[in-house]
Design an enzyme around this catalytic site. Structure first.
Site, PDB file in Angstrom:
ATOM      1  N   HIS A 199       0.631  -1.178   0.155  1.00 13.84           N
ATOM      2  CA  HIS A 199       0.332  -0.029  -0.086  1.00 13.84           C
ATOM      3  C   HIS A 199       0.713   0.896  -0.199  1.00 13.84           C
ATOM      4  O   HIS A 199       0.722   2.360  -1.027  1.00 13.84           O
ATOM      5  CB  HIS A 199      -1.059  -0.194   1.370  1.00 13.84           C
ATOM      6  N   ARG A 344     -15.945   2.099  -1.410  1.00 18.70           N
ATOM      7  CA  ARG A 344     -15.456   0.692  -0.771  1.00 18.70           C
ATOM      8  C   ARG A 344     -15.525   0.870   0.449  1.00 18.70           C
ATOM      9  O   ARG A 344     -14.988   1.253   1.257  1.00 18.70           O
ATOM     10  CB  ARG A 344     -14.028  -0.016  -1.318  1.00 18.70           C
ATOM     11  N   GLU A 444     -11.325 -10.780  -4.046  1.00 15.80           N
ATOM     12  CA  GLU A 444      -9.337 -11.178  -4.146  1.00 15.80           C
ATOM     13  C   GLU A 444      -9.107 -12.068  -3.404  1.00 15.80           C
ATOM     14  O   GLU A 444      -8.142 -12.241  -3.036  1.00 15.80           O
ATOM     15  CB  GLU A 444      -9.250  -9.773  -3.704  1.00 15.80           C
ATOM     16  N   ASP A 468      -4.884  -8.403  -3.678  1.00 18.11           N
ATOM     17  CA  ASP A 468      -5.119 -10.110  -2.919  1.00 18.11           C
ATOM     18  C   ASP A 468      -4.845 -11.333  -3.345  1.00 18.11           C
ATOM     19  O   ASP A 468      -4.802 -12.051  -2.771  1.00 18.11           O
ATOM     20  CB  ASP A 468      -5.542  -8.551  -2.471  1.00 18.11           C
ATOM     21  N   CYS A 515      -9.910  -3.845 -10.454  1.00 17.34           N
ATOM     22  CA  CYS A 515      -9.138  -2.387 -10.069  1.00 17.34           C
ATOM     23  C   CYS A 515      -8.094  -2.489  -8.606  1.00 17.34           C
ATOM     24  O   CYS A 515      -7.110  -1.797  -8.928  1.00 17.34           O
ATOM     25  CB  CYS A 515     -10.141  -1.616  -9.148  1.00 17.34           C
TER      26      CYS A 515
HETATM   27  C1  PEP Z   1      -6.541  -5.308  -4.358  1.00 13.69           C
HETATM   28  O1  PEP Z   1      -6.307  -6.322  -3.190  1.00 13.69           O
HETATM   29  O2  PEP Z   1      -6.089  -5.947  -5.698  1.00 13.69           O
HETATM   30  C2  PEP Z   1      -7.324  -4.295  -4.842  1.00 13.69           C
HETATM   31  C3  PEP Z   1      -7.339  -3.136  -5.214  1.00 13.69           C
HETATM   32  O3  PEP Z   1      -7.436  -3.795  -3.127  1.00 13.69           O
HETATM   33  P1  PEP Z   1      -6.190  -3.277  -2.253  1.00 13.69           P
HETATM   34  O4  PEP Z   1      -5.007  -2.869  -2.858  1.00 13.69           O
HETATM   35  O5  PEP Z   1      -6.496  -1.858  -1.480  1.00 13.69           O
HETATM   36  O6  PEP Z   1      -5.774  -4.652  -0.656  1.00 13.69           O
HETATM   37 MG    MG Z   2      -7.190  -5.877  -1.376  1.00  8.18          MG
END
Ligand code: PEP
Ligand code: MG
Length: 591
Positions: A199, A344, A444, A468, A515
């Site tokens: 992240h 989300r 995910e 994920d 996404c």
């Molecule tokens: C993902 O897991 O691809 C996603 C978009 O969510 P995050 O990266 O916030 O876990």
């Molecule tokens: Mg995710």
């Protein structure tokens, strides 16, 4: 690392996670080192600083209690006693009184005086003959580090410690640290750990700060280069310390070339992401901070395909109120009209910590109390958030969709939908008119992908969270740089899961997007198009390149390509073919 002959240039490589160039002195934050800014304060600020101190002690106390409970549960009371000792040190009357006294006397900020008092205490303990007492030095330091970190965690304090333009170097940065970086001072950043989909990297891209993670150097090594000038290349993942004149000139030229490509790509801003044979893919942008809303229209995206609302929640002591959330969601919905924002629900947990906490006591946070699991375990938090989202939908006359993260079974979706229906009914009973809105879930977790047919009966859309999905399918911590070579979006297992999800969605008559960061990999995107993806959402910085890649291919030829590639057994080979195609169709995107 290479130490070249020409003027002692030192080159380090790492993973390029956020494009761009930076040129400036290194500023190294040591792991565990809490920044200790030093500045004078006026008499009227003494009370404010004392309040910050009190809150930091309280926060540290909660942390230590939580750790103590976790250790007692997992290891036994004996091991937990050490944290009892830490709690006593934390509230030690001598230390607290001396700090407050010095605050009055010295008129310096609280970090500076507390650090000074601790330093004196450590000196005294360290000089004692009793070995037991001497060993307490480490405990005092540990507790003080936590207090200082909690002081730094306060709005602005972390940012305040960065006073000059610099390339920031750290062992790691928490996503909340990254979100607070002063973008006018941090020219770029480098961390020793991390990966493309951590992240921290995602935040760096959304802040448009050039960044390299997983650099091949220890922090100790880089600390020795503090203040030395360096050039960071966020395209190639290179940090050149003490750059020669020719290196500076080369990076300047590369920067100009990239700027030219970016300028060319801005011409695409008002066009759609349509293939040469007329299939339009909805190309939207991911959003982490409300301040970044202008980037969405600016990059030519069609709305927001993923609003990571948890970034509104992290790094604060309390959950934001319903009104505060509603205001943010309304702003997002208003800004993206005539398109949509996909809000989300909270995805806290994993590397995104809960408000008021700086540590997780779970052994496997990514497999733990995260996302929809956390929300269903704390329904009051979910209810508040869903009400705020419904109010935004009412305000914006639609233009809002809602989705649940990290769903692993259909019961979770049913439970969340039931709560949503109750909150809608309550708002409507109070006279709020809420339009129909689409509710979807993220795919995910492998169990969700494999049971997509069932999930499709409960939602109006899917959004594949590839970050994920890859982590959980290949069993790789998405932030672990040592395993980055195995973290492969083109792994045949991943592609088969995605294909399965897309087919299940279409058979059920719902749309499906993606996404995760994979949506920003412009050479992989044509394959997703061929597989039938309906929507893609990626960081604003990636949107123009992805649009260009979609406009360069036809749906029919990509379907045929997908059929061929899905039969291959090697992710490496699949990626090589996709790279070759992208080089042929969009050579300007490679440098
Ligand atoms: C993902 O897991 O691809 C996603 C978009 O969510 P995050 O990266 O916030 O876990
Ligand atoms: Mg995710």
């Amino acid at each position: 690392m290479t130490d070249t002959a020409n003027g002692g240039e030192i080159r380090y490589s790492g993973l390029a996670v956020s494009p761009g160039f930076a040129h400036g002195p290194l500023r190294v934050l040591e792991r565990g080192e809490a920044p200790v800014p030093v500045y004078s304060i006026g008499p009227e600020q003494v009370g404010h600083e004392a309040g910050r101190f009190e809150r930091a002690i309280e926060k540290t106390k909660l942390e230590l209690l939580r750790i103590k409970e976790g250790v007692a549960r997992n290891l036994g009371e004996g091991d937990a006693n050490i944290f009892e000792a830490h709690l006593l040190l934390l509230e030690d009357a001598t230390i607290v009184a001396a700090t407050l006294k010095q605050l009055e006397a010295k008129r310096l900020n609280i970090e500076a005086v507390y650090n000074h008092v601790i330093g004196r205490y450590v000196d005294v303990l360290g000089a004692l003959e009793d070995p037991y007492l001497r060993e307490r030095v480490a405990d005092v330091r540990d507790v003080a580090r936590r207090v200082l970190q909690n002081l730094a965690g306060e709005e602005g304090a972390f940012a305040e410690s960065i006073t000059e333009p610099c390339i920031l170097v750290a062992h790691d940065l928490a996503p909340s640290d990254t979100a607070q970086l002063p973008t006018d001072k941090v020219l770029g950043f480098v961390t020793c750990i991390g990966s493309m989909t951590s992240h921290t990297a995602i935040m760096a891209r959304s802040l448009a700060i050039p960044a390299i993670v997983g650099i091949e150097a220890t922090l100790h090594e880089l600390k020795a280069l503090e203040k030395t000038v360096a050039v960071l290349d966020g395209y190639k993942g290179q940090l050149v310390v003490r750059p020669s004149e020719s290196t500076i000139a080369e990076s300047g030229a590369a920067e100009t070339r990239h700027a030219h490509v970016i300028q060319e790509l801005t011409r695409l801003r008002d066009t759609r992401a349509t293939t040469t044979d007329g299939r339009a893919i909805v190309l939207s942008a991911n959003l982490g901070r409300i301040e970044d809303l202008p980037d969405v229209a600016e990059c030519g995206a069609e709305g927001v395909g993923l609003f990571r609302t948890e970034f509104l929640f992290s790094d604060r002591d309390e959950f934001p109120s319903e009104d505060e959330q509603a205001e943010m969601y309304c702003r997002a919905a208003d800004a993206v009209k005539p398109h949509h924002v996909i809000l989300r629900t909270l995805d806290l947990g994993g590397d995104k910590l809960l408000p008021g906490t700086h540590v997780s006591t779970e052994t496997n946070p990514f497999l733990g109390m995260r996302a929809i699991r956390f929300c269903l375990a704390h329904p009051e938090v979910l209810r508040t958030q869903l009400r705020a989202m419904l109010r935004a939908a009412a305000h914006a006359g639609g233009h809002v969709k809602i989705m649940y993260p990290m769903v692993c079974c259909v019961q979770e979706v049913r439970q969340a939908n039931a709560i949503l229906a109750e909150e809608r009914a309550r708002l409507e009973a109070g006279g709020v008119r809420i339009p129909d809105i689409e509710v979807g879930c993220m795919i995910e977790v492998p169990s969700a992908a494999l049971t997509a047919e069932t999930l499709a009966t409960e939602v109006k859309f899917f959004s594949i969270g590839s970050n994920d999905l890859i982590q959980y399918t290949i069993a790789i911590d998405r932030g672990n740089e040592e395993l980055a070579h195995l973290y492969d979006p083109t792994h045949p297992g991943i592609l088969r899961l995605i294909e399965h999800v897309i087919n299940a969605a279409h058979q059920a008559g719902i749309w499906v997007g993606l996404c995760g960061e994979m949506a920003g990999e412009f050479s992989i995107v044509p394959l997703l198009v061929g597989m039938g993806i309906d929507e893609l959402s990626t960081g604003p910085a990636q949107v123009p390149r992805v649009k260009r890649a979609i406009q360069a291919v036809s749906q029919v030829e990509m379907r045929a390509l997908a059929d061929g590639l899905l039969n291959l057994h090697s992710g490496e080979e699949i990626r090589a073919r996709l790279d070759a195609l992208a080089r042929e169709r969009c050579p300007e995107l490679f440098d």
